[in-house]
Design a protein around this motif. Structure first.
Motif, PDB file in Angstrom:
ATOM      1  N   ILE A 114       0.759  -1.257  -0.068  1.00 50.87           N
ATOM      2  CA  ILE A 114       0.070  -0.032   0.002  1.00 50.87           C
ATOM      3  C   ILE A 114       0.754   1.197  -0.147  1.00 50.87           C
ATOM      4  N   TYR A 115       1.773   1.386   0.792  1.00 49.33           N
ATOM      5  CA  TYR A 115       2.991   2.484   0.845  1.00 49.33           C
ATOM      6  C   TYR A 115       3.497   2.703  -0.510  1.00 49.33           C
ATOM      7  N   ASP A 116       3.951   1.540  -1.462  1.00 49.57           N
ATOM      8  CA  ASP A 116       4.646   1.772  -2.463  1.00 49.57           C
ATOM      9  C   ASP A 116       3.460   2.381  -3.629  1.00 49.57           C
ATOM     10  N   GLN A 117       2.200   1.768  -3.400  1.00 47.54           N
ATOM     11  CA  GLN A 117       0.997   2.267  -4.260  1.00 47.54           C
ATOM     12  C   GLN A 117       0.895   3.690  -4.130  1.00 47.54           C
ATOM     13  N   MET A 118       0.960   4.234  -2.587  1.00 49.93           N
ATOM     14  CA  MET A 118       0.675   5.689  -2.509  1.00 49.93           C
ATOM     15  C   MET A 118       1.927   6.427  -3.017  1.00 49.93           C
ATOM     16  N   GLN A 119       3.213   5.818  -2.801  1.00 50.79           N
ATOM     17  CA  GLN A 119       4.360   6.739  -3.428  1.00 50.79           C
ATOM     18  C   GLN A 119       4.162   6.867  -4.982  1.00 50.79           C
ATOM     19  N   LEU A 120       3.775   5.626  -5.587  1.00 54.37           N
ATOM     20  CA  LEU A 120       3.559   5.948  -7.109  1.00 54.37           C
ATOM     21  C   LEU A 120       2.536   7.088  -7.553  1.00 54.37           C
ATOM     22  N   LEU A 121       1.264   6.900  -6.674  1.00 57.14           N
ATOM     23  CA  LEU A 121       0.204   7.894  -6.835  1.00 57.14           C
ATOM     24  C   LEU A 121       0.559   9.235  -6.538  1.00 57.14           C
ATOM     25  N   ALA A 122       1.448   9.276  -5.436  1.00 62.57           N
ATOM     26  CA  ALA A 122       1.971  10.723  -5.157  1.00 62.57           C
ATOM     27  C   ALA A 122       2.872  11.328  -6.307  1.00 62.57           C
ATOM     28  N   GLN A 123       3.737  10.421  -6.794  1.00 62.34           N
ATOM     29  CA  GLN A 123       4.556  10.612  -8.110  1.00 62.34           C
ATOM     30  C   GLN A 123       3.607  11.175  -9.255  1.00 62.34           C
ATOM     31  N   GLN A 124       2.588  10.486  -9.410  1.00 63.63           N
ATOM     32  CA  GLN A 124       1.614  10.666 -10.549  1.00 63.63           C
ATOM     33  C   GLN A 124       0.960  12.028 -10.202  1.00 63.63           C
ATOM     34  N   ALA A 125       0.741  12.142  -9.260  1.00 66.48           N
ATOM     35  CA  ALA A 125       0.039  13.579  -8.749  1.00 66.48           C
ATOM     36  C   ALA A 125       0.811  14.760  -9.113  1.00 66.48           C
ATOM     37  N   LYS A 126       2.201  14.686  -8.782  1.00 64.60           N
ATOM     38  CA  LYS A 126       3.157  15.610  -9.016  1.00 64.60           C
ATOM     39  C   LYS A 126       3.464  15.878 -10.392  1.00 64.60           C
ATOM     40  N   THR A 127       3.398  14.730 -11.117  1.00 63.79           N
ATOM     41  CA  THR A 127       3.705  14.817 -12.629  1.00 63.79           C
ATOM     42  C   THR A 127       2.573  15.763 -13.384  1.00 63.79           C
ATOM     43  N   ILE A 128       1.293  15.475 -12.759  1.00 64.75           N
ATOM     44  CA  ILE A 128      -0.012  16.131 -13.185  1.00 64.75           C
ATOM     45  C   ILE A 128       0.161  17.506 -12.980  1.00 64.75           C
ATOM     46  N   LYS A 129       0.514  17.778 -11.340  1.00 63.82           N
ATOM     47  CA  LYS A 129       0.665  19.342 -11.135  1.00 63.82           C
ATOM     48  C   LYS A 129       1.776  20.170 -11.991  1.00 63.82           C
ATOM     49  N   ASP A 130       3.032  19.234 -12.225  1.00 59.82           N
ATOM     50  CA  ASP A 130       3.831  19.785 -13.170  1.00 59.82           C
ATOM     51  C   ASP A 130       3.424  20.305 -14.421  1.00 59.82           C
ATOM     52  N   ARG A 131       2.644  19.518 -15.000  1.00 57.05           N
ATOM     53  CA  ARG A 131       2.046  19.580 -16.234  1.00 57.05           C
ATOM     54  C   ARG A 131       0.823  20.629 -16.500  1.00 57.05           C
ATOM     55  N   VAL A 132       0.109  20.953 -15.159  1.00 58.94           N
ATOM     56  CA  VAL A 132      -0.708  21.986 -15.149  1.00 58.94           C
ATOM     57  C   VAL A 132       0.131  23.231 -14.851  1.00 58.94           C
ATOM     58  N   ASP A 133       1.096  23.433 -14.229  1.00 60.87           N
ATOM     59  CA  ASP A 133       2.134  24.550 -14.019  1.00 60.87           C
ATOM     60  C   ASP A 133       2.597  25.045 -15.188  1.00 60.87           C
ATOM     61  N   VAL A 134       3.475  24.114 -15.918  1.00 60.92           N
ATOM     62  CA  VAL A 134       4.054  24.487 -17.146  1.00 60.92           C
ATOM     63  C   VAL A 134       3.043  24.791 -18.404  1.00 60.92           C
ATOM     64  N   SER A 135       1.691  24.157 -18.452  1.00 63.46           N
ATOM     65  CA  SER A 135       0.479  24.541 -19.255  1.00 63.46           C
ATOM     66  C   SER A 135       0.119  25.756 -19.118  1.00 63.46           C
ATOM     67  N   GLU A 136       0.093  26.302 -17.741  1.00 61.83           N
ATOM     68  CA  GLU A 136      -0.416  27.794 -17.601  1.00 61.83           C
ATOM     69  C   GLU A 136       0.745  28.710 -18.020  1.00 61.83           C
ATOM     70  N   ARG A 137       1.922  28.359 -17.729  1.00 66.53           N
ATOM     71  CA  ARG A 137       3.195  29.260 -18.078  1.00 66.53           C
ATOM     72  C   ARG A 137       3.070  29.381 -19.622  1.00 66.53           C
ATOM     73  N   ILE A 138       2.989  28.243 -20.400  1.00 70.36           N
ATOM     74  CA  ILE A 138       3.048  28.236 -21.688  1.00 70.36           C
ATOM     75  C   ILE A 138       2.064  29.140 -22.297  1.00 70.36           C
ATOM     76  N   GLN A 151       0.431  31.463 -21.188  1.00 72.98           N
ATOM     77  CA  GLN A 151       0.760  32.990 -20.677  1.00 72.98           C
ATOM     78  C   GLN A 151       1.716  33.694 -21.593  1.00 72.98           C
ATOM     79  N   ALA A 152       2.674  32.397 -22.096  1.00 73.76           N
ATOM     80  CA  ALA A 152       3.883  33.021 -22.894  1.00 73.76           C
ATOM     81  C   ALA A 152       3.556  33.383 -24.486  1.00 73.76           C
ATOM     82  N   GLN A 153       4.522  34.209 -24.912  1.00 75.06           N
ATOM     83  CA  GLN A 153       4.620  34.565 -26.371  1.00 75.06           C
ATOM     84  C   GLN A 153       4.681  33.671 -27.020  1.00 75.06           C
ATOM     85  N   MET A 154       3.800  33.339 -28.153  1.00 71.53           N
ATOM     86  CA  MET A 154       4.120  32.413 -29.174  1.00 71.53           C
ATOM     87  C   MET A 154       3.594  33.076 -30.677  1.00 71.53           C
ATOM     88  N   SER A 155       4.308  32.666 -31.692  1.00 80.81           N
ATOM     89  CA  SER A 155       3.892  33.350 -32.896  1.00 80.81           C
ATOM     90  C   SER A 155       3.601  32.313 -33.946  1.00 80.81           C
TER      91      SER A 155
END
Length: 157
Positions: A67-91, A93-97
């Motif tokens: 169960i602990y290993d599964q929680m670690q995996l879920l926490a890592q997946q949640a962090k990956t999704i959060k990073d995707r959201v953060d970079v998506s928001e930043r992109i 708001q960025a300039q793109m031509s």
């Protein structure tokens, strides 16, 4: 010709005593009920309980680790999704031509004026003239219009 043997006096047999020494359900008694039966030794109940507790703790420890290993995996997946959201928001708001296409790879930079820009050109393709201050990430546009981080650059996202 038969051999003479001892005769059993039926009147001398105590039927009540014989009834006490037999049972209609031999599997329910704690001792062998016939001469050829297997020897039954009483077990030390403390040892049985100790072994059972030990096995129980070992099994539950394995379950808790899983169960602990599964929680670690879920926490890592949640962090990956959060990073995707953060970079998506930043992109977004960025300039793109240009219009980014799903499944294509792009590069996010911070220009010298501290504004982000999305580029088709990778950090190793610029040569000597670099029109940006920092390389932030190499990203890929996913079908849900979030951006997957393929490589991180110099700055935290």
């Amino acid at each position: 010709m038969s051999k003479p043997g001892k005769k059993v006096d039926v009147d001398q047999v105590d039927m009540e005593k014989m009834a006490e020494m037999t049972t209609p359900n031999p599997g329910t008694i704690e001792f062998p009920h016939t001469v050829g039966a297997a020897m039954i030794k009483p077990e030390d109940k403390g040892k049985i309980k100790g072994r059972s507790l030990s096995a129980m703790y070992e099994q539950t420890d394995m379950d808790m680790k899983q169960i602990y290993d599964q929680m670690q995996l879920l926490a890592q997946q949640a962090k990956t999704i959060k990073d995707r959201v953060d970079v998506s928001e930043r992109i977004y708001q960025a300039q793109m031509s240009f219009q980014p296409l799903i499944g294509k790879v792009y590069h996010l930079y911070m220009k010298k004026d501290h504004k982000d820009t999305l580029s088709l050109i990778g950090p190793k393709e610029w040569g000597r003239s670099k029109p940006f201050e920092k390389y932030i990430a190499t990203v890929k546009l996913l079908a849900d219009h979030t951006w997957d981080i393929l490589e991180k650059g110099e700055e935290e996202i």
